[in-house]
Design a protein around this motif. Structure first.
Motif, short mmCIF file in Angstrom:
data_model
loop_
_atom_site.label_atom_id
_atom_site.label_comp_id
_atom_site.label_asym_id
_atom_site.label_seq_id
_atom_site.Cartn_x
_atom_site.Cartn_y
_atom_site.Cartn_z
N HIS A 95 52.62 28.07 78.21
CA HIS A 95 54.04 27.72 78.11
C HIS A 95 54.51 26.83 79.25
O HIS A 95 55.20 25.83 79.01
CB HIS A 95 54.89 28.99 78.05
N TYR A 96 54.20 27.20 80.48
CA TYR A 96 54.75 26.46 81.62
C TYR A 96 54.32 25.00 81.59
O TYR A 96 55.15 24.09 81.64
CB TYR A 96 54.34 27.10 82.95
N ASP A 97 53.02 24.76 81.49
CA ASP A 97 52.53 23.39 81.57
C ASP A 97 53.00 22.56 80.38
O ASP A 97 53.39 21.40 80.54
CB ASP A 97 51.00 23.37 81.65
N GLN A 98 52.98 23.14 79.18
CA GLN A 98 53.40 22.39 78.00
C GLN A 98 54.89 22.08 78.05
O GLN A 98 55.31 20.95 77.71
CB GLN A 98 53.05 23.17 76.74
N ALA A 99 55.70 23.05 78.46
CA ALA A 99 57.14 22.80 78.57
C ALA A 99 57.43 21.74 79.63
O ALA A 99 58.27 20.85 79.44
CB ALA A 99 57.88 24.09 78.89
N ARG A 100 56.73 21.83 80.76
CA ARG A 100 56.93 20.83 81.83
C ARG A 100 56.64 19.43 81.32
O ARG A 100 57.43 18.50 81.53
CB ARG A 100 56.01 21.16 83.01
N ARG A 101 55.52 19.26 80.63
CA ARG A 101 55.14 17.93 80.15
C ARG A 101 56.12 17.40 79.11
O ARG A 101 56.44 16.20 79.10
CB ARG A 101 53.72 17.96 79.60
N CYS A 102 56.61 18.26 78.24
CA CYS A 102 57.57 17.81 77.23
C CYS A 102 58.91 17.43 77.86
O CYS A 102 59.52 16.42 77.49
CB CYS A 102 57.77 18.89 76.17
N LEU A 103 59.37 18.22 78.81
CA LEU A 103 60.62 17.89 79.51
C LEU A 103 60.48 16.57 80.26
O LEU A 103 61.37 15.72 80.22
CB LEU A 103 60.98 19.02 80.48
N GLU A 104 59.36 16.40 80.94
CA GLU A 104 59.15 15.17 81.71
C GLU A 104 58.97 13.95 80.81
O GLU A 104 59.18 12.82 81.25
CB GLU A 104 57.94 15.33 82.63
N ALA A 105 58.62 14.18 79.54
CA ALA A 105 58.52 13.08 78.58
C ALA A 105 59.88 12.74 77.98
O ALA A 105 59.97 11.84 77.12
CB ALA A 105 57.54 13.45 77.47
N GLY A 106 60.92 13.46 78.40
CA GLY A 106 62.27 13.15 77.94
C GLY A 106 62.72 13.92 76.72
O GLY A 106 63.72 13.55 76.09
N LEU A 107 62.02 15.01 76.39
CA LEU A 107 62.37 15.79 75.20
C LEU A 107 63.15 17.04 75.58
O LEU A 107 62.92 17.63 76.64
CB LEU A 107 61.10 16.21 74.45
N ASP A 108 64.07 17.45 74.72
CA ASP A 108 64.66 18.77 74.82
C ASP A 108 63.65 19.76 74.27
O ASP A 108 62.85 19.42 73.38
CB ASP A 108 65.96 18.84 74.02
#
Length: 343
Positions: A95-108
């Motif tokens: 969860h942590y790494d996947q959420a971090r990458r999606c947020l940093e890619a500009g996604l909610d």
């Protein structure tokens, strides 16, 4: 002149589904009922079998299945500029790494429970949310349900009086039902029944209480399995109110819960998923059902938050609160139930 609603004018939210296991498919069935607001653009699933089962849901609905890009980095590189959001429904350790990458890619991001594995990851993810300015909602159906939101509003208003104690129980044939799966691999799951199905109980009770735990004593029993399936927790809140949390993951085939909140002017009954809401007020002889608006589940509520139609009931601060409680439960259980301070 024809007047058209904002909902009609708004483009459907383009979303990537990260993870296509059984729980993801449960969510997708609901999302496919919300086609006016939702477009599932791409999925990320390394298992061909899981993707095939997911694709069949779209075919059954008369739709072309979305493409599958099993590598999240490639998915974000190829699709981020076409996406608005990601719904992450994967094993807990990811969860942590996947959420971090999606947020940093500009996604909610709508992130399945439990948010992360521990307090350190929770604090780090809050930093990412703050730095990127994106929306992060934890997909706890309890906190996102109209039942729990109504209960919280009543409790905070003082209408039910002072909080005295909370008693919560969750039960399921979880041990036999998840044998051999990643849910019983502690390095991936982060815990057993109390951190999986029981996470709903930890979160909903903390949400209803509206304050931090300051001390807990806990006992966890693995019942011969690699992770805990039986749990008993006693806690004390900042206000002095007392809490009991009980989890039995080795019982007969079932999955249910009960939560009672005892106040000076009323008794409130609900469930850890917000599956009911009833109140017995001072002078009444029985509980009476409280009517609330209907809901299609966590994705519908996520869209309402994203559109600004409601405040975020499940920000990452909720995940931090639960992570602190879970860390204290583990610490106490490791010491044979010795009381430990939270945080």
């Amino acid at each position: 002149m024809t007047v058209t609603s904002d909902i009609t004018l708004r483009q459907p939210v383009a979303v990537a589904i990260v993870g296509c296991g059984g729980m993801a498919r449960w969510h997708i069935r609901s999302m496919l009922q919300q086609r006016e607001t939702t477009s599932i653009t791409v999925v990320c699933e390394p298992s061909p079998e899981a993707y095939d089962a997911t694709a069949q849901l779209f075919r059954d609905a008369g739709l072309e299945p979305p493409p599958n890009q099993p590598d999240l980095s490639r998915l974000l590189g190829d699709y981020a500029d076409r996406l608005d959001a990601a719904f992450i429904i994967t094993p807990h350790a990811l969860h942590y790494d996947q959420a971090r990458r999606c947020l940093e890619a500009g996604l909610d991001v709508l992130l399945e429970k439990p948010m992360v594995m521990n307090e350190a990851e929770a604090r780090a993810l809050i930093e990412v949310r703050d730095r990127t300015g994106r929306l992060l909602v934890v997909a706890f159906p309890g906190s996102l349900s109209p039942q729990i939101r109504t209960a919280v509003k009543l409790l905070r208003s003082g209408e039910l009086g002072t909080l005295l104690s909370v008693s919560a129980t969750v039960w399921q044939n979880w041990g036999p039902g998840t044998a051999g799966s990643w849910r019983q691999q502690p390095e991936i799951s982060g815990g057993g029944f109390l951190f999986d199905t029981g996470a709903h109980m930890l979160n909903t009770v903390a949400d209803l209480a509206g304050e931090d735990f300051v001390e807990v004593a806990a006992w966890l029993d693995n019942h011969g399995r690699p992770v805990d399936t039986l749990a008993a927790v006693i806690g004390r809140l900042q206000s002095g109110a007392l809490v009991t949390l009980h989890g039995c993951g080795e019982t007969i085939p079932s999955c249910a819960s009960e939560v009672y909140v005892f106040c000076t002017k009323a008794i409130l009954r609900t469930g850890i998923w917000g599956e009911r809401l009833a109140i017995q007020r001072y002078g009444r002889k029985s509980l009476r059902k409280v009517r609330v608006p209907p809901s299609l589940g966590v994705w519908e509520q996520f869209l309402a938050v994203r559109d600004g139609r409601m405040p975020n009931p499940c920000p990452p601060e909720v995940g931090l609160r639960m992570a602190r409680l879970w860390d204290a439960i583990k610490a106490s259980a490791a010491q044979g139930g010795r009381p430990v301070k939270c945080g």
